[in-house]
Write an enzyme that holds these catalytic residues in place. Structure first.
Site, short mmCIF file in Angstrom:
data_model
loop_
_atom_site.label_atom_id
_atom_site.label_comp_id
_atom_site.label_asym_id
_atom_site.label_seq_id
_atom_site.Cartn_x
_atom_site.Cartn_y
_atom_site.Cartn_z
N ASN A 9 0.95 -1.36 -0.01
CA ASN A 9 -0.13 -0.11 0.12
C ASN A 9 0.96 1.27 -0.06
OD1 ASN A 9 -1.90 1.85 0.72
ND2 ASN A 9 -2.23 1.25 2.45
N TRP A 10 1.00 1.88 -1.30
CA TRP A 10 1.93 2.87 -1.29
C TRP A 10 1.35 4.30 -0.55
CZ3 TRP A 10 4.11 2.29 -6.99
CH2 TRP A 10 4.85 1.38 -7.23
N LYS A 11 0.10 4.37 -0.38
CA LYS A 11 -0.65 5.26 0.39
C LYS A 11 -0.38 6.70 -0.67
CE LYS A 11 -0.08 3.14 4.62
NZ LYS A 11 -0.06 3.37 6.21
N HIS A 95 -9.41 0.53 4.88
CA HIS A 95 -8.06 0.72 5.64
C HIS A 95 -8.23 1.89 6.73
CE1 HIS A 95 -3.93 2.28 6.59
NE2 HIS A 95 -3.68 1.18 5.48
N GLU A 97 -6.69 4.17 7.78
CA GLU A 97 -6.92 5.53 7.68
C GLU A 97 -8.14 6.20 7.01
OE1 GLU A 97 -3.13 5.30 5.54
OE2 GLU A 97 -2.08 4.64 7.39
N GLU A 167 -5.37 -5.40 10.55
CA GLU A 167 -4.39 -4.38 10.70
C GLU A 167 -4.66 -3.64 12.21
OE1 GLU A 167 -2.54 -3.16 6.84
OE2 GLU A 167 -4.06 -1.80 7.20
N GLY A 173 2.39 2.11 10.66
CA GLY A 173 3.18 3.08 10.62
C GLY A 173 3.97 3.42 11.67
N SER A 213 3.50 -2.49 10.17
CA SER A 213 5.11 -2.37 10.65
C SER A 213 5.61 -3.75 10.29
CB SER A 213 5.22 -1.92 11.84
OG SER A 213 4.70 -0.63 12.35
N GLY A 234 2.85 -1.25 4.21
CA GLY A 234 2.65 0.33 3.97
C GLY A 234 4.23 0.67 3.70
N GLY A 235 4.78 1.15 4.80
CA GLY A 235 6.14 1.71 4.67
C GLY A 235 7.17 1.07 4.01
C1 PEP Z 1 -0.76 -0.04 6.03
O1 PEP Z 1 -0.81 1.09 5.79
O2 PEP Z 1 -1.57 -1.06 5.59
C2 PEP Z 1 0.43 -0.56 6.87
C3 PEP Z 1 0.45 -2.05 7.48
O3 PEP Z 1 1.56 0.50 7.00
P1 PEP Z 1 2.95 -0.08 7.51
O4 PEP Z 1 3.34 -1.11 7.11
O5 PEP Z 1 3.55 1.28 7.33
O6 PEP Z 1 2.60 -0.23 9.09
#
Ligand code: PEP
Length: 252
Positions: A9-11, A95, A97, A167, A173, A213, A234-235
């Site tokens: 997920n590049w957000k 998600h 967010e 999640e 994040g 994470s 994500g990251g």
């Molecule tokens: C996400 O945004 O779905 C996520 C899991 O982010 P991160 O891996 O950065 O925690």
């Protein structure tokens, strides 16, 4: 046997050139990777460009959101057909967010889930508790509420095609990853909910990703858990070596 599925997920990150470069790097270095499904979910404005780069590779294209209506006066929204036109296979829905920053409700997510399924996109439906909910021992209650609200009315056949992502919001994040035991406990609960609401066959078929994470150094232990079937990243999905390092941790 559920095939591991790692999605990035590049957000709202990268610019056009960086998105293309990341996609090119992933295509180059993912050749020969077998036994795992891979997808990237770039910002919607880069779906077309990234889709062109990954066409014909083993990486599938996903979107980060969709609107439930087919067309019309919905300024700023994007339809299922539009995403398909760009070659999307997956769409992330619900998600945290979108739930907690943008105020999306289970009812709104549910409409999107039905629109995606009807149009042939595979939804990756996210559920997860806030830190205060975990600390108040409400994790299972929250997961059940989000499951029942976001997935209401999904048929048995549709459910088997869908992907769920657990999640925990406190792990997204933040660098605070759930322990493999904490994650596995909720994944098992989700499988029990699937069995209660549907049946054993559905519970065994649905892929449940963990997200929060995930990094190359913790992926293998998480992905080795019996009910964790992949990761929503994500990251770490913004770096070729990290994303593919996570994929390398999937059981063969
Ligand atoms: C996400 O945004 O779905 C996520 C899991 O982010 P991160 O891996 O950065 O925690």
């Amino acid at each position: 046997m559920r095939r591991p599925f790692i999605a990035g997920n590049w957000k709202m990150n990268l610019d056009r050139a960086a998105a293309i470069a990341l996609a090119e790097g992933l295509v180059k270095h993912s050749e020969g990777k077998v036994g795992v499904d891979l997808a990237v979910c770039p910002p919607s404005v880069y779906l077309d460009a990234v889709g062109r780069v990954i066409a014909g590779s083993k990486i599938a294209l996903g979107a980060q959101n969709v609107y439930h209506e087919a067309n019309g006066a919905y300024t700023g929204e994007i339809s299922v057909a539009m995403l398909q036109d760009l070659g999307c296979k997956y769409v992330i829905l619900g998600h945290s967010e979108r739930r907690h920053v943008l105020g999306e409700t289970d009812a709104a997510i549910n409409k999107k889930v039905h629109a995606a399924l009807k149009g042939g996109l595979v939804p990756i439906v996210c559920v997860g508790e806030l830190l205060e909910e975990r600390e108040a021992s409400k994790t299972l209650e929250v997961i059940r509420r989000q499951f029942d609200g976001s997935l209401a009315g999904v048929s048995e056949a549709q459910m088997k095609t869908l992907v769920i992502a657990y999640e925990p919001v406190w792990a997204i994040g933040t660098g605070k990853v759930a322990t493999p035991a904490q994650a596995e406990e909720v994944h098992l609960d989700l499988r029990k909910i699937l069995q209660e609401r549907y049946n054993k066959g559905v519970a065994e078929a649905v892929r449940i990703q963990y997200g929060g994470s995930v990094k190359p150094d913790n992926a293998a232990e998480l992905l080795a858990q019996p009910d964790i079937d992949g990761a929503l990243v994500g990251g770490a999905s913004l770096k070729v070596d990290q994303f593919l390092g996570i994929a390398a941790g999937a059981p063969k």
